[in-house]
Design a protein around this motif. Sequence first.
Motif, PDB file in Angstrom:
ATOM      1  N   GLU A   1       0.843  -1.187   0.000  1.00 38.58           N
ATOM      2  CA  GLU A   1       0.000   0.000   0.000  1.00 38.58           C
ATOM      3  C   GLU A   1       0.881   1.239   0.000  1.00 38.58           C
ATOM      4  O   GLU A   1       1.866   1.312   0.734  1.00 38.58           O
ATOM      5  CB  GLU A   1      -0.925   0.002   1.215  1.00 38.58           C
ATOM      6  N   ALA A   2       0.535   2.208  -0.827  1.00 39.34           N
ATOM      7  CA  ALA A   2       1.344   3.421  -0.933  1.00 39.34           C
ATOM      8  C   ALA A   2       1.262   4.230   0.351  1.00 39.34           C
ATOM      9  O   ALA A   2       0.171   4.587   0.811  1.00 39.34           O
ATOM     10  CB  ALA A   2       0.880   4.255  -2.121  1.00 39.34           C
ATOM     11  N   GLU A   3       2.432   4.511   0.938  1.00 42.12           N
ATOM     12  CA  GLU A   3       2.485   5.407   2.082  1.00 42.12           C
ATOM     13  C   GLU A   3       2.367   6.845   1.586  1.00 42.12           C
ATOM     14  O   GLU A   3       2.385   7.110   0.395  1.00 42.12           O
ATOM     15  CB  GLU A   3       3.791   5.193   2.846  1.00 42.12           C
ATOM     16  N   ASP A   4       2.293   7.770   2.529  1.00 40.67           N
ATOM     17  CA  ASP A   4       2.037   9.168   2.186  1.00 40.67           C
ATOM     18  C   ASP A   4       3.066   9.725   1.198  1.00 40.67           C
ATOM     19  O   ASP A   4       2.706  10.349   0.205  1.00 40.67           O
ATOM     20  CB  ASP A   4       2.028  10.008   3.471  1.00 40.67           C
TER      21      ASP A   4
ATOM     22  N   LEU B   1       4.967   8.172  -0.966  1.00 47.46           N
ATOM     23  CA  LEU B   1       4.850   7.564  -2.290  1.00 47.46           C
ATOM     24  C   LEU B   1       3.581   8.024  -2.997  1.00 47.46           C
ATOM     25  O   LEU B   1       3.591   8.250  -4.220  1.00 47.46           O
ATOM     26  CB  LEU B   1       4.875   6.037  -2.168  1.00 47.46           C
ATOM     27  N   ALA B   2       2.506   8.185  -2.250  1.00 48.79           N
ATOM     28  CA  ALA B   2       1.264   8.696  -2.836  1.00 48.79           C
ATOM     29  C   ALA B   2       1.496  10.087  -3.441  1.00 48.79           C
ATOM     30  O   ALA B   2       0.949  10.419  -4.496  1.00 48.79           O
ATOM     31  CB  ALA B   2       0.165   8.739  -1.782  1.00 48.79           C
ATOM     32  N   ASN B   3       2.341  10.882  -2.799  1.00 49.44           N
ATOM     33  CA  ASN B   3       2.671  12.207  -3.342  1.00 49.44           C
ATOM     34  C   ASN B   3       3.436  12.088  -4.653  1.00 49.44           C
ATOM     35  O   ASN B   3       3.203  12.863  -5.590  1.00 49.44           O
ATOM     36  CB  ASN B   3       3.505  13.001  -2.322  1.00 49.44           C
ATOM     37  N   GLN B   4       4.378  11.133  -4.725  1.00 52.73           N
ATOM     38  CA  GLN B   4       5.162  10.971  -5.952  1.00 52.73           C
ATOM     39  C   GLN B   4       4.286  10.472  -7.104  1.00 52.73           C
ATOM     40  O   GLN B   4       4.425  10.927  -8.251  1.00 52.73           O
ATOM     41  CB  GLN B   4       6.312   9.965  -5.720  1.00 52.73           C
ATOM     42  N   LEU B   5       3.390   9.542  -6.799  1.00 55.31           N
ATOM     43  CA  LEU B   5       2.560   8.926  -7.839  1.00 55.31           C
ATOM     44  C   LEU B   5       1.240   9.654  -8.060  1.00 55.31           C
ATOM     45  O   LEU B   5       0.461   9.267  -8.943  1.00 55.31           O
ATOM     46  CB  LEU B   5       2.271   7.462  -7.477  1.00 55.31           C
ATOM     47  N   GLU B   6       0.985  10.696  -7.240  1.00 57.42           N
ATOM     48  CA  GLU B   6      -0.270  11.459  -7.335  1.00 57.42           C
ATOM     49  C   GLU B   6      -1.465  10.520  -7.270  1.00 57.42           C
ATOM     50  O   GLU B   6      -2.409  10.593  -8.085  1.00 57.42           O
ATOM     51  CB  GLU B   6      -0.291  12.297  -8.628  1.00 57.42           C
ATOM     52  N   CYS B   7      -1.406   9.614  -6.293  1.00 63.13           N
ATOM     53  CA  CYS B   7      -2.475   8.623  -6.130  1.00 63.13           C
ATOM     54  C   CYS B   7      -2.990   8.676  -4.694  1.00 63.13           C
ATOM     55  O   CYS B   7      -2.352   9.278  -3.817  1.00 63.13           O
ATOM     56  CB  CYS B   7      -1.955   7.225  -6.450  1.00 63.13           C
TER      57      CYS B   7
END
Length: 239
Positions: A107-110, A112-118
Motif C-alpha cells: 500500500e502506498a504510504e504518504d 509515495l502517494a505524493n510521488q505517484l499522485e495517487c
Amino acid sequence: MATTNKYMNIFQELSSEIKNGVFEPNSLLPSEHELCERFDTSRETIRKALTLLSQNGFIQKMQGKGSLVLDISKMTFPVTGLVSFKEIQQSLGRDIQTTVHKLELMEAEDWLANQLECPENALTWEVTRARTIQGERVILDKDWLLQSSVPSLTEEICADSIYAYLEGQLGLNISYAKKEITVEPATDEDRALLDLDGYSHIVLVKNFVHLEDTSIFQYTESRHRLDKFKFVDFARRRK
C-alpha cells in the motif's frame, strides 16, 4: 559481403578494439585511407562505420584531424528520451546482469502517494533490482508501479524488461517522464547492494513516468555509482 554487413562488421571490430584498449583514449584512429586499405573497402563504407562509432560514443570526429578515441570507462546514459535499461544494455554492449532483490505488492504510504499522485493506500508494486556491469554492482533501481495500471508482475519479468512486458503484453502506451538528477549520500541499502568502492555518495535519477493520458503510473529511483557513468543530452541553441 553486403555493404550493410561490412560497415557493421567494421564498426563491431573497431569498437571492440577501443573497448580492449588497442586504441587508447585521446588517441586518433587510423585515417580513412588507412582503414580502407586495412578492411579492403570503400571510403563510403568506412565513413558509415565511423558514423556509428561516433553515434555510440566511441569517437569524436574532428575536422581536419581525424577520429579522436573517447574515454569509454564511463558508461553513457541519456538524459532525454525514455528508454528501458534493457535497451540501454544493448547499446552498451557490456556484460550486464540484473538481480531482483525485491518484488512486493504494498500500500502506498504518504510520501509515495505524493510521488505517484495517487490516493494513500493505493496498491503499488515495489521492485528493487541491482545491475551488475563487468562484474561490479553499480546501479540500484527502485521502482514503484500502480497496480491499477499493472495488474500482475513476476520476478522473471523484472529480471528481463518491465517495459517490454508493459508495452508488448499489457499494451500500455508509455508516453513521457519528468526526470530529476541529484547527488545524494549513499544509504545503508546502497552500501549493502552496491559495490561503492569507497564512494560515500551516489547519483540519483528520479523518473516520474506518465501514460498517454498524462497520468503517472510509475515512480523510479535509479541510484548510480559516482565514477561509472556520464549523463548526456543533445542541446540545440534557439535564436
